[in-house]
Design a protein around this motif. Structure first.
Motif, PDB file in Angstrom:
ATOM      1  N   PRO A  10       2.906 -16.711  -7.260  1.00  0.00           N
ATOM      2  CA  PRO A  10       1.509 -17.140  -7.625  1.00  0.00           C
ATOM      3  C   PRO A  10       0.231 -16.501  -6.770  1.00  0.00           C
ATOM      4  O   PRO A  10      -1.094 -16.692  -7.737  1.00  0.00           O
ATOM      5  N   GLU A  11       0.554 -16.153  -5.992  1.00  0.00           N
ATOM      6  CA  GLU A  11      -0.931 -15.488  -5.222  1.00  0.00           C
ATOM      7  C   GLU A  11      -0.663 -13.797  -5.387  1.00  0.00           C
ATOM      8  O   GLU A  11      -2.614 -13.925  -5.224  1.00  0.00           O
ATOM      9  N   ILE A  12      -0.444 -13.649  -6.368  1.00  0.00           N
ATOM     10  CA  ILE A  12      -1.327 -12.422  -6.851  1.00  0.00           C
ATOM     11  C   ILE A  12      -1.488 -13.187  -8.896  1.00  0.00           C
ATOM     12  O   ILE A  12      -1.925 -11.917  -8.716  1.00  0.00           O
ATOM     13  N   VAL A  13      -1.506 -14.351  -9.365  1.00  0.00           N
ATOM     14  CA  VAL A  13      -1.472 -14.409  -9.793  1.00  0.00           C
ATOM     15  C   VAL A  13      -2.981 -14.883  -9.319  1.00  0.00           C
ATOM     16  O   VAL A  13      -4.671 -14.338 -10.697  1.00  0.00           O
ATOM     17  N   LYS A  14      -3.589 -15.948  -8.876  1.00  0.00           N
ATOM     18  CA  LYS A  14      -4.999 -16.069  -8.173  1.00  0.00           C
ATOM     19  C   LYS A  14      -5.258 -14.509  -8.097  1.00  0.00           C
ATOM     20  O   LYS A  14      -7.199 -15.059  -7.517  1.00  0.00           O
ATOM     21  N   ARG A  15      -4.805 -13.833  -7.368  1.00  0.00           N
ATOM     22  CA  ARG A  15      -5.533 -12.584  -6.648  1.00  0.00           C
ATOM     23  C   ARG A  15      -6.208 -12.314  -7.635  1.00  0.00           C
ATOM     24  O   ARG A  15      -6.857 -10.852  -7.049  1.00  0.00           O
ATOM     25  N   GLY A  16      -5.747 -12.023  -8.901  1.00  0.00           N
ATOM     26  CA  GLY A  16      -6.038 -10.792 -10.499  1.00  0.00           C
ATOM     27  C   GLY A  16      -5.543  -9.704  -9.878  1.00  0.00           C
ATOM     28  O   GLY A  16      -5.883  -8.827 -10.284  1.00  0.00           O
ATOM     29  N   SER A 100       5.839   0.300  -0.760  1.00  0.00           N
ATOM     30  CA  SER A 100       6.153  -0.800  -1.627  1.00  0.00           C
ATOM     31  C   SER A 100       5.018  -1.629  -2.193  1.00  0.00           C
ATOM     32  O   SER A 100       4.306  -2.123  -1.507  1.00  0.00           O
ATOM     33  N   ILE A 101       5.323  -2.310  -3.493  1.00  0.00           N
ATOM     34  CA  ILE A 101       4.634  -3.716  -3.660  1.00  0.00           C
ATOM     35  C   ILE A 101       4.644  -4.936  -2.649  1.00  0.00           C
ATOM     36  O   ILE A 101       3.470  -5.294  -2.331  1.00  0.00           O
ATOM     37  N   ARG A 102       5.367  -4.569  -1.848  1.00  0.00           N
ATOM     38  CA  ARG A 102       5.466  -5.997  -0.667  1.00  0.00           C
ATOM     39  C   ARG A 102       4.859  -5.644   0.097  1.00  0.00           C
ATOM     40  O   ARG A 102       4.538  -6.115   0.706  1.00  0.00           O
ATOM     41  N   GLY A 103       5.284  -4.074   0.429  1.00  0.00           N
ATOM     42  CA  GLY A 103       5.078  -3.546   1.914  1.00  0.00           C
ATOM     43  C   GLY A 103       2.866  -3.603   1.664  1.00  0.00           C
ATOM     44  O   GLY A 103       1.678  -3.618   2.314  1.00  0.00           O
ATOM     45  N   ARG A 104       2.125  -3.282   0.054  1.00  0.00           N
ATOM     46  CA  ARG A 104       1.395  -3.001  -0.465  1.00  0.00           C
ATOM     47  C   ARG A 104       0.447  -4.777   0.328  1.00  0.00           C
ATOM     48  O   ARG A 104      -1.130  -4.516  -0.271  1.00  0.00           O
ATOM     49  N   PHE A 105       1.337  -5.793  -0.792  1.00  0.00           N
ATOM     50  CA  PHE A 105       0.333  -6.789  -1.628  1.00  0.00           C
ATOM     51  C   PHE A 105       0.385  -7.973  -0.988  1.00  0.00           C
ATOM     52  O   PHE A 105       0.552  -9.060  -1.226  1.00  0.00           O
ATOM     53  N   ALA A 106       1.894  -7.742  -0.097  1.00  0.00           N
ATOM     54  CA  ALA A 106       2.734  -9.489   0.392  1.00  0.00           C
ATOM     55  C   ALA A 106       1.770  -9.910   1.612  1.00  0.00           C
ATOM     56  O   ALA A 106       1.556  -8.931   2.127  1.00  0.00           O
ATOM     57  N   LEU A 107       1.545 -11.098   1.445  1.00  0.00           N
ATOM     58  CA  LEU A 107       1.456 -11.627   3.022  1.00  0.00           C
ATOM     59  C   LEU A 107       2.001 -12.094   4.127  1.00  0.00           C
ATOM     60  O   LEU A 107       1.564 -12.547   5.051  1.00  0.00           O
TER      61      LEU A 107
END
Ligand code: CMP
Length: 131
Positions: A10-16, A100-107
Protein backbone atom coordinates in the motif's frame (compact mmCIF):
# COMPACT_ATOMS: atom_id res chain seq x y z
CA UNK A 1 9.92 -19.45 -18.30
CA UNK A 2 9.23 -18.97 -14.60
CA UNK A 3 6.40 -16.98 -13.06
CA UNK A 4 6.26 -15.23 -9.71
CA UNK A 5 3.79 -13.13 -7.75
CA UNK A 6 4.87 -9.59 -6.90
CA UNK A 7 2.80 -7.35 -4.63
CA UNK A 8 3.55 -3.63 -4.51
CA UNK A 9 2.40 -2.83 -0.99
CA UNK A 10 0.00 0.00 0.00
CA UNK A 11 2.67 2.62 0.75
CA UNK A 12 4.13 2.21 -2.74
CA UNK A 13 0.73 2.77 -4.35
CA UNK A 14 0.01 5.76 -2.06
CA UNK A 15 3.42 7.37 -2.67
CA UNK A 16 3.03 7.09 -6.45
CA UNK A 17 6.01 4.77 -6.84
CA UNK A 18 4.38 1.92 -8.78
CA UNK A 19 5.82 2.95 -12.14
CA UNK A 20 9.33 3.30 -10.73
CA UNK A 21 9.27 -0.21 -9.25
CA UNK A 22 7.67 -1.82 -12.31
CA UNK A 23 10.45 -0.24 -14.43
CA UNK A 24 13.10 -1.90 -12.28
CA UNK A 25 11.66 -5.36 -13.03
CA UNK A 26 11.15 -4.52 -16.72
CA UNK A 27 14.64 -3.06 -17.13
CA UNK A 28 15.99 -6.40 -15.90
CA UNK A 29 14.19 -8.13 -18.79
CA UNK A 30 11.21 -9.49 -16.87
CA UNK A 31 7.69 -9.05 -18.24
CA UNK A 32 4.43 -8.18 -16.51
CA UNK A 33 1.93 -10.80 -17.67
CA UNK A 34 -0.98 -9.86 -15.37
CA UNK A 35 -1.56 -6.82 -13.18
CA UNK A 36 -4.38 -5.50 -11.00
CA UNK A 37 -4.99 -2.97 -8.26
CA UNK A 38 -6.90 -4.58 -5.43
CA UNK A 39 -7.96 -3.74 -1.88
CA UNK A 40 -7.29 -7.16 -0.36
CA UNK A 41 -9.79 -8.72 2.02
CA UNK A 42 -8.75 -10.10 5.38
CA UNK A 43 -9.61 -13.60 4.11
CA UNK A 44 -7.24 -13.27 1.14
CA UNK A 45 -4.41 -11.96 3.34
CA UNK A 46 -4.90 -14.65 6.01
CA UNK A 47 -4.62 -17.27 3.30
CA UNK A 48 -1.67 -15.55 1.62
CA UNK A 49 0.28 -15.16 4.88
CA UNK A 50 -0.94 -18.49 6.43
CA UNK A 51 2.64 -19.53 7.33
CA UNK A 52 2.99 -16.42 9.54
CA UNK A 53 -0.30 -16.92 11.41
CA UNK A 54 1.39 -17.62 14.76
CA UNK A 55 3.98 -14.82 14.45
CA UNK A 56 3.67 -11.79 16.73
CA UNK A 57 3.57 -9.42 13.74
CA UNK A 58 0.74 -11.27 11.93
CA UNK A 59 -2.12 -8.96 13.02
CA UNK A 60 -0.27 -5.76 12.21
CA UNK A 61 0.87 -7.22 8.87
CA UNK A 62 -2.72 -8.06 7.84
CA UNK A 63 -3.93 -4.68 9.08
CA UNK A 64 -1.25 -2.84 7.11
CA UNK A 65 -1.74 -4.86 3.92
CA UNK A 66 -5.48 -4.10 3.99
CA UNK A 67 -4.95 -0.38 4.67
CA UNK A 68 -4.95 0.54 0.96
CA UNK A 69 -4.80 -0.82 -2.55
CA UNK A 70 -2.08 -3.29 -3.47
CA UNK A 71 -0.72 -3.72 -7.00
CA UNK A 72 -0.60 -7.48 -7.70
CA UNK A 73 1.44 -8.69 -10.67
CA UNK A 74 2.34 -11.93 -12.35
CA UNK A 75 5.93 -11.41 -13.46
CA UNK A 76 7.61 -13.75 -15.89
CA UNK A 77 11.12 -14.50 -17.08
CA UNK A 78 13.94 -16.99 -16.87
CA UNK A 79 14.79 -17.36 -13.18
CA UNK A 80 12.12 -14.79 -12.33
CA UNK A 81 11.68 -15.91 -8.70
CA UNK A 82 15.34 -15.46 -7.73
CA UNK A 83 15.85 -12.37 -9.89
CA UNK A 84 12.90 -10.59 -8.28
CA UNK A 85 14.09 -11.55 -4.79
CA UNK A 86 17.56 -10.20 -5.53
CA UNK A 87 16.14 -6.96 -6.93
CA UNK A 88 13.87 -6.65 -3.85
CA UNK A 89 16.67 -7.11 -1.29
CA UNK A 90 16.37 -8.35 2.28
CA UNK A 91 13.06 -8.12 4.19
CA UNK A 92 14.50 -5.72 6.74
CA UNK A 93 15.40 -2.45 4.98
CA UNK A 94 18.21 -1.90 7.50
CA UNK A 95 19.90 -5.03 6.15
CA UNK A 96 18.92 -4.64 2.48
CA UNK A 97 21.55 -3.48 -0.03
CA UNK A 98 21.27 0.27 -0.48
CA UNK A 99 20.63 -0.16 -4.22
CA UNK A 100 17.88 -2.77 -3.85
CA UNK A 101 14.17 -1.92 -3.97
CA UNK A 102 13.79 -2.34 -0.21
CA UNK A 103 17.07 -0.56 0.40
CA UNK A 104 15.79 2.39 -1.61
CA UNK A 105 12.07 2.49 -0.84
CA UNK A 106 11.10 0.42 2.25
CA UNK A 107 10.23 2.30 5.43
CA UNK A 108 10.39 -0.56 7.97
CA UNK A 109 10.35 -4.34 8.34
CA UNK A 110 6.59 -4.49 7.84
CA UNK A 111 6.14 -1.44 5.61
CA UNK A 112 8.70 -2.92 3.26
CA UNK A 113 7.55 -1.97 -0.24
CA UNK A 114 7.13 -5.36 -1.89
CA UNK A 115 6.31 -9.01 -1.51
CA UNK A 116 7.39 -11.75 -3.88
CA UNK A 117 7.11 -15.54 -3.94
CA UNK A 118 10.05 -17.42 -2.41
CA UNK A 119 9.95 -20.68 -4.45
CA UNK A 120 8.09 -22.26 -7.40
CA UNK A 121 5.51 -23.94 -5.11
CA UNK A 122 4.74 -20.64 -3.36
CA UNK A 123 4.54 -18.87 -6.71
CA UNK A 124 1.92 -21.31 -7.99
CA UNK A 125 -0.09 -21.14 -4.76
CA UNK A 126 0.09 -17.34 -4.51
CA UNK A 127 -0.68 -16.69 -8.20
CA UNK A 128 -3.78 -18.89 -7.91
CA UNK A 129 -4.86 -16.92 -4.85
CA UNK A 130 -4.47 -13.45 -6.34
CA UNK A 131 -5.45 -14.16 -9.98
P1 CMP B 1 6.68 -10.25 2.86
O1 CMP B 1 7.64 -10.59 1.77
O2 CMP B 1 5.38 -9.64 2.48
O3 CMP B 1 6.39 -11.61 3.66
C1 CMP B 1 6.09 -11.63 5.04
C2 CMP B 1 6.06 -10.28 5.61
O4 CMP B 1 6.02 -10.20 7.01
C3 CMP B 1 7.35 -9.56 5.25
O5 CMP B 1 7.38 -9.28 3.88
C4 CMP B 1 7.30 -8.37 6.17
O6 CMP B 1 6.48 -7.35 5.65
C5 CMP B 1 6.63 -8.97 7.39
N1 CMP B 1 7.60 -9.25 8.45
C6 CMP B 1 8.52 -10.21 8.46
N2 CMP B 1 9.21 -10.17 9.63
C7 CMP B 1 8.70 -9.16 10.35
C8 CMP B 1 8.97 -8.63 11.64
N3 CMP B 1 9.92 -9.15 12.41
N4 CMP B 1 8.23 -7.58 12.07
C9 CMP B 1 7.25 -7.05 11.28
N5 CMP B 1 6.96 -7.53 10.05
C10 CMP B 1 7.66 -8.56 9.59
Amino acid sequence: MEKTLVLLKPEIVKRGLMGKLISIYEEKGLTVEEMKLILPTRELLEEHYAEHKEKPFFESLVEYMSSGKVCAMEIQGEGAIQIVRTLNGKTNPLEADAGSIRGRFALSKSVNAVHSSDCPESAERELNLWF
